[in-house]
Every structure is written in structure tokens, then in C-alpha cells.
Design a protein around this motif. Sequence first.
Motif, PDB file in Angstrom:
ATOM      1  N   GLU A   1       0.823  -1.212   0.000  1.00  0.00           N
ATOM      2  CA  GLU A   1       0.000   0.000   0.000  1.00  0.00           C
ATOM      3  C   GLU A   1       0.859   1.265   0.000  1.00  0.00           C
ATOM      4  O   GLU A   1       0.398   2.330  -0.404  1.00  0.00           O
ATOM      5  CB  GLU A   1      -0.948   0.007   1.195  1.00  0.00           C
ATOM      6  N   TYR A   2       2.121   1.154   0.442  1.00  0.00           N
ATOM      7  CA  TYR A   2       3.044   2.279   0.351  1.00  0.00           C
ATOM      8  C   TYR A   2       3.549   2.440  -1.080  1.00  0.00           C
ATOM      9  O   TYR A   2       3.774   3.545  -1.558  1.00  0.00           O
ATOM     10  CB  TYR A   2       4.253   2.066   1.260  1.00  0.00           C
ATOM     11  N   LYS A   3       3.748   1.307  -1.753  1.00  0.00           N
ATOM     12  CA  LYS A   3       4.399   1.312  -3.057  1.00  0.00           C
ATOM     13  C   LYS A   3       3.469   1.633  -4.214  1.00  0.00           C
ATOM     14  O   LYS A   3       3.870   2.280  -5.184  1.00  0.00           O
ATOM     15  CB  LYS A   3       5.065  -0.044  -3.303  1.00  0.00           C
ATOM     16  N   TYR A   4       2.217   1.166  -4.121  1.00  0.00           N
ATOM     17  CA  TYR A   4       1.308   1.290  -5.263  1.00  0.00           C
ATOM     18  C   TYR A   4       0.015   1.986  -4.860  1.00  0.00           C
ATOM     19  O   TYR A   4      -0.608   1.621  -3.862  1.00  0.00           O
ATOM     20  CB  TYR A   4       0.968  -0.094  -5.830  1.00  0.00           C
ATOM     21  N   SER A   5      -0.386   2.968  -5.644  1.00  0.00           N
ATOM     22  CA  SER A   5      -1.668   3.626  -5.415  1.00  0.00           C
ATOM     23  C   SER A   5      -2.781   2.730  -5.947  1.00  0.00           C
ATOM     24  O   SER A   5      -2.531   1.829  -6.763  1.00  0.00           O
ATOM     25  CB  SER A   5      -1.705   4.975  -6.127  1.00  0.00           C
ATOM     26  N   PRO A   6      -4.028   2.934  -5.499  1.00  0.00           N
ATOM     27  CA  PRO A   6      -5.146   2.119  -6.003  1.00  0.00           C
ATOM     28  C   PRO A   6      -5.251   2.117  -7.523  1.00  0.00           C
ATOM     29  O   PRO A   6      -5.557   1.093  -8.127  1.00  0.00           O
ATOM     30  CB  PRO A   6      -6.362   2.782  -5.352  1.00  0.00           C
ATOM     31  N   SER A   7      -4.980   3.244  -8.161  1.00  0.00           N
ATOM     32  CA  SER A   7      -5.093   3.313  -9.620  1.00  0.00           C
ATOM     33  C   SER A   7      -3.996   2.509 -10.310  1.00  0.00           C
ATOM     34  O   SER A   7      -4.153   2.073 -11.448  1.00  0.00           O
ATOM     35  CB  SER A   7      -5.029   4.771 -10.077  1.00  0.00           C
ATOM     36  N   MET A   8      -2.866   2.291  -9.603  1.00  0.00           N
ATOM     37  CA  MET A   8      -1.755   1.534 -10.192  1.00  0.00           C
ATOM     38  C   MET A   8      -1.994   0.031 -10.157  1.00  0.00           C
ATOM     39  O   MET A   8      -1.348  -0.724 -10.890  1.00  0.00           O
ATOM     40  CB  MET A   8      -0.450   1.849  -9.448  1.00  0.00           C
ATOM     41  N   LYS A   9      -2.911  -0.425  -9.307  1.00  0.00           N
ATOM     42  CA  LYS A   9      -3.124  -1.859  -9.148  1.00  0.00           C
ATOM     43  C   LYS A   9      -3.667  -2.508 -10.422  1.00  0.00           C
ATOM     44  O   LYS A   9      -3.582  -3.714 -10.592  1.00  0.00           O
ATOM     45  CB  LYS A   9      -4.072  -2.107  -7.973  1.00  0.00           C
ATOM     46  N   LYS A  10      -4.220  -1.697 -11.316  1.00  0.00           N
ATOM     47  CA  LYS A  10      -4.742  -2.224 -12.577  1.00  0.00           C
ATOM     48  C   LYS A  10      -3.619  -2.493 -13.578  1.00  0.00           C
ATOM     49  O   LYS A  10      -3.806  -3.230 -14.544  1.00  0.00           O
ATOM     50  CB  LYS A  10      -5.747  -1.232 -13.169  1.00  0.00           C
ATOM     51  N   ASP A  11      -2.463  -1.875 -13.348  1.00  0.00           N
ATOM     52  CA  ASP A  11      -1.351  -2.034 -14.285  1.00  0.00           C
ATOM     53  C   ASP A  11      -0.687  -3.404 -14.116  1.00  0.00           C
ATOM     54  O   ASP A  11      -0.490  -3.873 -12.998  1.00  0.00           O
ATOM     55  CB  ASP A  11      -0.300  -0.940 -14.056  1.00  0.00           C
ATOM     56  N   LYS A  12      -0.361  -4.012 -15.213  1.00  0.00           N
ATOM     57  CA  LYS A  12       0.314  -5.309 -15.152  1.00  0.00           C
ATOM     58  C   LYS A  12       1.755  -5.160 -14.671  1.00  0.00           C
ATOM     59  O   LYS A  12       2.272  -5.974 -13.923  1.00  0.00           O
ATOM     60  CB  LYS A  12       0.288  -5.964 -16.541  1.00  0.00           C
ATOM     61  N   VAL A  13       2.429  -4.107 -15.129  1.00  0.00           N
ATOM     62  CA  VAL A  13       3.789  -3.828 -14.692  1.00  0.00           C
ATOM     63  C   VAL A  13       3.759  -2.589 -13.801  1.00  0.00           C
ATOM     64  O   VAL A  13       3.427  -1.503 -14.257  1.00  0.00           O
ATOM     65  CB  VAL A  13       4.729  -3.591 -15.896  1.00  0.00           C
ATOM     66  N   LYS A  14       4.084  -2.778 -12.520  1.00  0.00           N
ATOM     67  CA  LYS A  14       4.004  -1.676 -11.568  1.00  0.00           C
ATOM     68  C   LYS A  14       5.395  -1.328 -11.056  1.00  0.00           C
ATOM     69  O   LYS A  14       6.200  -2.201 -10.748  1.00  0.00           O
ATOM     70  CB  LYS A  14       3.100  -2.048 -10.388  1.00  0.00           C
ATOM     71  N   LEU A  15       5.665  -0.027 -10.955  1.00  0.00           N
ATOM     72  CA  LEU A  15       6.905   0.451 -10.370  1.00  0.00           C
ATOM     73  C   LEU A  15       6.562   1.221  -9.104  1.00  0.00           C
ATOM     74  O   LEU A  15       5.691   2.096  -9.121  1.00  0.00           O
ATOM     75  CB  LEU A  15       7.654   1.362 -11.346  1.00  0.00           C
ATOM     76  N   SER A  16       7.220   0.896  -8.018  1.00  0.00           N
ATOM     77  CA  SER A  16       6.930   1.518  -6.739  1.00  0.00           C
ATOM     78  C   SER A  16       7.039   3.044  -6.807  1.00  0.00           C
ATOM     79  O   SER A  16       7.893   3.593  -7.512  1.00  0.00           O
ATOM     80  CB  SER A  16       7.900   0.987  -5.677  1.00  0.00           C
ATOM     81  N   MET A  17       6.178   3.722  -6.063  1.00  0.00           N
ATOM     82  CA  MET A  17       6.223   5.184  -5.986  1.00  0.00           C
ATOM     83  C   MET A  17       7.277   5.657  -4.990  1.00  0.00           C
ATOM     84  O   MET A  17       7.683   6.815  -5.006  1.00  0.00           O
ATOM     85  CB  MET A  17       4.858   5.733  -5.556  1.00  0.00           C
ATOM     86  N   VAL A  18       7.689   4.766  -4.088  1.00  0.00           N
ATOM     87  CA  VAL A  18       8.628   5.136  -3.031  1.00  0.00           C
ATOM     88  C   VAL A  18       9.761   4.111  -2.942  1.00  0.00           C
ATOM     89  O   VAL A  18       9.671   3.019  -3.511  1.00  0.00           O
ATOM     90  CB  VAL A  18       7.919   5.208  -1.657  1.00  0.00           C
ATOM     91  N   ASP A  19      10.811   4.492  -2.229  1.00  0.00           N
ATOM     92  CA  ASP A  19      11.842   3.523  -1.881  1.00  0.00           C
ATOM     93  C   ASP A  19      12.263   3.751  -0.433  1.00  0.00           C
ATOM     94  O   ASP A  19      11.894   4.749   0.196  1.00  0.00           O
ATOM     95  CB  ASP A  19      13.038   3.560  -2.840  1.00  0.00           C
TER      96      ASP A  19
END
Length: 302
Positions: free
Chosen positions: A253-271
Motif C-alpha cells: 500500500e506504500y508502493k502502489y496507489s489504487p489506480s496503479m493496481k490495474k497495471d500489469k507492470v508496476k513500479l513503486s512510488m517510493v523507496d
Amino acid sequence: MSPKKPKTCKSPEEVFHNYICENEDLSVGIASIMTLMHTIKNAKYSTLQELRETLHESIKQMKQTDHPVAAITSGCELFMRFITLIEDSESIEDCKKRMLARADIFLQNLNESRGTVARIAQKFILDGSKILTHSKSRVVLAAMKEAAAQNKKFQVFVTNTDKRADTMETELRKAGISVTMISDAAIGYIMEYVDFIMVGAESVVESGGIVNKLGTYPMAICAKEMNKPFYVLTESFKFSRLYILSQDDLPDEYKYSPSMKKDKVKLSMVDYTPPIYITLLFTDLGILTPSAVSDELIKLYL
């Protein structure tokens, strides 16, 4: 100037969204706390247990937005701890009054915290300093404005990562500060020329490391390799009881926003940046080493 009040809304999610949209300078953490205060004032409940459940539901709704969950989580956890430290009362109305009174004190302290951090950090900005920062951080911007108000002349390099970086550039120029936008690829090159790095944080975890916008970690590694001080500016309400040791420990939940969960390839928003790469943390509790964070967390949650 106090933040605008949100328009009449049905859900905590809408209240939260309106606070952020109508108050550009408001951090996500403080907006989430103000939303919980709105819930206490306006929600229907007859027992403390119902109130707690209602507040947890509000937090859940806020986490479903595309705003940083790390900031929402840390702020709300500390707020819940602070306002619920009350004894049983004769009536729910008495409890409500006392909670809101404590909440007002809590919010007042938070509103002052950014200014406190800025005043502490600006002392490290000297005439002729060259500073690297990552995108936009409100507290970093406040510190730089504070230094400029002291007639200090310095240069800032901002990583051009998103629209927030553009806002950072605009605000710095308005304050009369020399600013240069650079790409992430130029970090290694520019590191040789800067004196130190100043970044914000979405969350400070128990290990003394930080969770922040993606790209902070490689910047910190590069700074360590080239012996450049890496400073973190953050308010204490971002301290979180989360123990992270590696990128794999970051909650989804830190790495991906709800709208990103639909994407097949996701890149974290944070590190996650480990404490070994952090020189000092400038906070409203004072200047801390990463190893002191766990002790401060214990004090905050006692």
C-alpha cells in the motif's frame, strides 16, 4: 493563514480530498488528521467503540486515494494514540469534547512543526552553498525560504522527476533563490559539485531509515560514496512504528496507489533509504542521528 474548511461532504474520502485540493500547502499527513477531526465532530456514534471503528473506517477510505499512504498511516497512528488517552467519561458528549480539545492541541503543534524544522535546518545553509534536493518537499522548501530570508545566497539543484518538481522550482525562484533543474541521470555528475543533500520524507521508520519518493535511495548511495552529507528534514508526526530493513519490507500500500493496481507492470512510488546513508535528521524534536529515532518513537507512543 488557517486552512480552508472543506465543503459539505458525505464521506471522509471526499473531506480528505477537498482539504488537499483547497489548501495547496497542506501536507497529506496533516490533511488526514484534519479529516479524522472532522469525523469526530460530524459522525454519528453512541459509544467510544463505535467512534474508534468509525475513525478506522475513515483511515481506510483515505488509504484508497492516490495520496501517499505512508504519510497517512504515520500521522493517523500518532493522532489516534494521542486523542484516545482519556479516561472513561459519564457521557459520549464529554468524551467527544475532550477528544476534540486534545485534537486541537495536537493539530496546533503539528502546524508549528514545519516552521521549527525549517529554522533548525536553515542554519546549515551557508552563503555559497550548493544543495541537491529531490523533487518537492514542503519542509525543505520552507527551510530554503527561511535561509533566503536571512539574506543567504545559495544554489539549489532539483531533480526534474514530476510536476511537483516544477512547483518546487517556481517557489524557489519566487523566493529569489538560484535553482537549476536536473534529470535523475545527472545525480552522479552533479554530486561532485554540491556541498550536501536535503530531502524530505513520507515516513521515518523504526530503523532510522526513511520512506520517500522513488529515487531517494540511489541519491543517498551516491552521496555516501562521494562523502557528501545527506540530511533529512521531517516533522515528528511522520515517525512510524514500522520496522523496514530492505525494499522488500515496504508494504504494497506504500508502493502502489489504487489506480496503479490495474497495471500489469508496476513500479513503486517510493523507496526505502537505510539509516547508514543518512547523516542527520532535522526534526521538530531537534537534530537527531538515525540511531536516536527508535528512542523518540518510544517517547511519542508512551
